[in-house]
Design an enzyme around this catalytic site. Structure first.
Site, PDB file in Angstrom:
ATOM      1  N   PHE A 145      78.524  61.805  10.949  1.00  0.00           N
ATOM      2  CA  PHE A 145      77.674  62.828  10.371  1.00  0.00           C
ATOM      3  C   PHE A 145      76.674  62.141   9.435  1.00  0.00           C
ATOM      4  O   PHE A 145      77.066  61.267   8.653  1.00  0.00           O
ATOM      5  CB  PHE A 145      78.528  63.850   9.606  1.00  0.00           C
ATOM      6  CG  PHE A 145      77.732  65.021   9.131  1.00  0.00           C
ATOM      7  CD1 PHE A 145      77.303  65.988  10.019  1.00  0.00           C
ATOM      8  CD2 PHE A 145      77.393  65.156   7.796  1.00  0.00           C
ATOM      9  CE1 PHE A 145      76.552  67.077   9.586  1.00  0.00           C
ATOM     10  CE2 PHE A 145      76.643  66.237   7.356  1.00  0.00           C
ATOM     11  CZ  PHE A 145      76.219  67.202   8.252  1.00  0.00           C
ATOM     12  N   ASP A 214      86.781  60.694   6.069  1.00  0.00           N
ATOM     13  CA  ASP A 214      86.161  62.003   5.899  1.00  0.00           C
ATOM     14  C   ASP A 214      86.933  62.970   6.805  1.00  0.00           C
ATOM     15  O   ASP A 214      86.982  62.792   8.027  1.00  0.00           O
ATOM     16  CB  ASP A 214      84.682  61.911   6.300  1.00  0.00           C
ATOM     17  CG  ASP A 214      83.935  63.224   6.088  1.00  0.00           C
ATOM     18  OD1 ASP A 214      84.576  64.287   6.092  1.00  0.00           O
ATOM     19  OD2 ASP A 214      82.698  63.173   5.941  1.00  0.00           O
ATOM     20  N   TYR A 239      84.577  74.492   3.278  1.00  0.00           N
ATOM     21  CA  TYR A 239      83.989  75.684   3.930  1.00  0.00           C
ATOM     22  C   TYR A 239      84.168  75.713   5.443  1.00  0.00           C
ATOM     23  O   TYR A 239      83.734  76.662   6.081  1.00  0.00           O
ATOM     24  CB  TYR A 239      82.496  75.803   3.585  1.00  0.00           C
ATOM     25  CG  TYR A 239      81.689  74.524   3.804  1.00  0.00           C
ATOM     26  CD1 TYR A 239      81.270  74.139   5.063  1.00  0.00           C
ATOM     27  CD2 TYR A 239      81.353  73.700   2.734  1.00  0.00           C
ATOM     28  CE1 TYR A 239      80.545  72.983   5.253  1.00  0.00           C
ATOM     29  CE2 TYR A 239      80.629  72.536   2.903  1.00  0.00           C
ATOM     30  CZ  TYR A 239      80.224  72.182   4.180  1.00  0.00           C
ATOM     31  OH  TYR A 239      79.517  71.031   4.360  1.00  0.00           O
ATOM     32  N   LYS A 240      84.773  74.673   6.016  1.00  0.00           N
ATOM     33  CA  LYS A 240      84.934  74.676   7.477  1.00  0.00           C
ATOM     34  C   LYS A 240      86.273  75.325   7.824  1.00  0.00           C
ATOM     35  O   LYS A 240      86.440  76.526   7.682  1.00  0.00           O
ATOM     36  CB  LYS A 240      84.818  73.256   8.014  1.00  0.00           C
ATOM     37  CG  LYS A 240      83.446  72.626   7.791  1.00  0.00           C
ATOM     38  CD  LYS A 240      83.424  71.224   8.336  1.00  0.00           C
ATOM     39  CE  LYS A 240      82.124  70.495   8.041  1.00  0.00           C
ATOM     40  NZ  LYS A 240      80.978  71.047   8.754  1.00  0.00           N
ATOM     41  N   ARG A 388      78.398  73.123  20.561  1.00  0.00           N
ATOM     42  CA  ARG A 388      79.713  72.933  19.908  1.00  0.00           C
ATOM     43  C   ARG A 388      80.473  74.244  19.835  1.00  0.00           C
ATOM     44  O   ARG A 388      79.923  75.273  19.428  1.00  0.00           O
ATOM     45  CB  ARG A 388      79.539  72.459  18.462  1.00  0.00           C
ATOM     46  CG  ARG A 388      79.115  71.060  18.294  1.00  0.00           C
ATOM     47  CD  ARG A 388      79.390  70.565  16.882  1.00  0.00           C
ATOM     48  NE  ARG A 388      78.920  71.458  15.823  1.00  0.00           N
ATOM     49  CZ  ARG A 388      79.056  71.207  14.527  1.00  0.00           C
ATOM     50  NH1 ARG A 388      79.671  70.099  14.132  1.00  0.00           N
ATOM     51  NH2 ARG A 388      78.613  72.038  13.608  1.00  0.00           N
TER      52      ARG A 388
END
Ligand SMILES: Cc1ncc(COP(=O)(O)O)c(C=O)c1O
Length: 429
Positions: A145, A214, A239-240, A388
């Protein structure tokens, strides 16, 4: 094998058909016997929406609205500043960290919630470099990312070290005695491919390097055993799959053995040993508390804490079993139903090598995702050609997976994506 489908688009590959074919009824049977099925009731999902984007922003657990109402009306409006003590706002970073610790295989006082993932990564990369004086290389992976690479580049610039990114297949070979820190994302944000955390951490330690993982696409999506893998440091998003809400604070893990020696660079007052003595010189707090910087985003912490109650009573093995079942089902149905439409599979077929998302490739991926969203199936798109789909095991059913693939098939069969409305790129994809 390249063929033409009925849209005139060259196929990237034709999948092997599974036999016997999976039916809608099979999906209903799987839902009826799914031990996690009742957990879905804890989430407020809009009618008519199949939400396959929990890998980007998790759905909202119902517990959050009531808790936020209380936080706003009672604790903030009425309690005012007294709530730092009376409503236990002050110890929230540690308390919420302890809840997350269970999900990532850590001890309670090894995880703290603070800042964003990018900021925690910055703190831990600098701290790790300081623990390896004489070494000047941070090793990372291409295709990570972007924030992970950008932060490492920034750290290299201010510390006078180097950041080198190699292909993920070359990480093990690139580990040598020059490497101070290896920084990787456990589950890749685009492909959903997962590293072998234990093997890579072990190899990094053999050459004397420290490891920062991560866990943005791991925490809450699949079990992860930081201490069993002897991981040094980790960060992850609130938040995921943890469902903490937009911009929820992040978490940081520091293995207990490193806590006393940890010198992170953002030496703010909340990381001080005695913040309320207001002394002049910085003295780091003992333990994980030294990862704190400034005043915590209290409302975000409260939302995250309430959201995490959705994991209460959920075994991580059961979570993983359902996640694998959902991703496996999606891949099978894509093989079965969509072979004519030119999709590729960017995620490993071997369940052991993937997280909780499946990514397809298609040259018109952006417009296809927009057309899907217009029909109530929410996934997302990552340039240049990735569609995704995240499968959050707490609230996605097997029937959802069936309907998502059926909708994708309709979008393709009807060429519904071929409209200017779906082709114009929005700011957030
Ligand atoms: C691997 C990874 N790290 C970090 C982030 C985000 O970091 P931040 O919360 O600081 O924006 C993401 C977001 O998708 C991600 O996929």
């Amino acid at each position: 094998m390249n063929t033409k489908n009925n849209s005139g688009i060259p196929d990237k590959g034709v999948y092997v058909l599974s036999s016997p074919p999976v039916s809608w009824e099979d999906c209903l049977v799987r839902d009826a016997t799914d031990p996690l099925a009742p957990v879905r009731q804890q989430f407020q999902l809009p009618e008519g929406v199949i939400y396959l984007d929990g890998n980007s922003l998790g759905a909202m657990p119902r517990a959050v609205s009531a808790r936020m109402q209380k936080a706003i009306e009672q604790e903030w409006a009425t309690g005012l500043i007294r709530s730092w003590n009376d409503a236990d706002w002050y110890p929230a970073p540690q308390r919420v960290g302890a809840r997350i610790a269970r999900l990532v295989g850590a001890e309670e006082n090894e995880v703290i919630v603070a800042d964003s993932t990018s900021v925690n990564l910055f703190k831990l990369l600098v701290a790790a470099l300081r623990m390896r004086p004489g070494r000047s290389l941070m090793l990372g992976e291409r295709g990570n990312f972007p924030t992970d690479a950008y932060v490492a580049q920034g750290v290299a610039e201010i510390t006078g070290t180097q950041f080198r990114a190699v292909e993920s297949s070359e990480v093990l070979a690139a580990l040598n005695e020059d490497v101070a820190v290896l920084a990787l994302t456990h589950v890749n944000y685009k492909s959903g491919q997962a590293y072998d955390m234990a093997a890579i951490t072990r190899r990094a330690h053999e050459v004397g390097a420290l490891v920062v993982w991560d866990l943005a696409h791991t925490a809450g999506a699949m079990p992860c055993v930081l201490n069993a893998c002897e991981v040094d440091f980790a960060v992850g998003c609130g938040y995921k799959y943890l469902n903490g809400g937009p911009g929820a604070p992040s978490f940081a893990f520091v293995a207990k053995r490193h806590q006393q020696g940890l010198r992170q660079p953002l030496t703010g007052w909340h990381g001080h040993a005695r913040p309320f003595e207001f002394t002049h010189g910085y003295e780091p707090a003992p333990g994980i508390d030294r990862m704190l910087v400034g005043t915590a985003p209290q409302l975000g912490l409260i939302a995250l804490e309430a959201a995490l109650t959705a994991f209460d009573g959920v075994g991580l093995q059961a979570l993983r079993a359902k996640s694998v079942a959902l991703t496996e089902l999606f891949i099978t149905l894509v093989d079965q139903e969509l072979a004519a439409y030119g999709f590729g599979l960017a995620t490993p077929r071997d369940a052991a090598l993937r997280g909780s998302q499946v990514s397809l490739t298609h040259e018109h991926g952006y417009a296809i995702v927009q057309a899907l969203i217009a029909r109530g199936v929410i996934g997302d798109f990552r340039a240049p050609d990735i569609l995704r789909f995240g499968f959050a095991a707490l609230y996605i059913s097997h029937a959802d997976v069936w309907e998502a693939v059926a909708t994708l098939k309709q979008v393709m069969a009807e060429d519904a994506w071929r409209t200017p409305e779906f082709m114009a790129r929005k700011a957030v994809t």
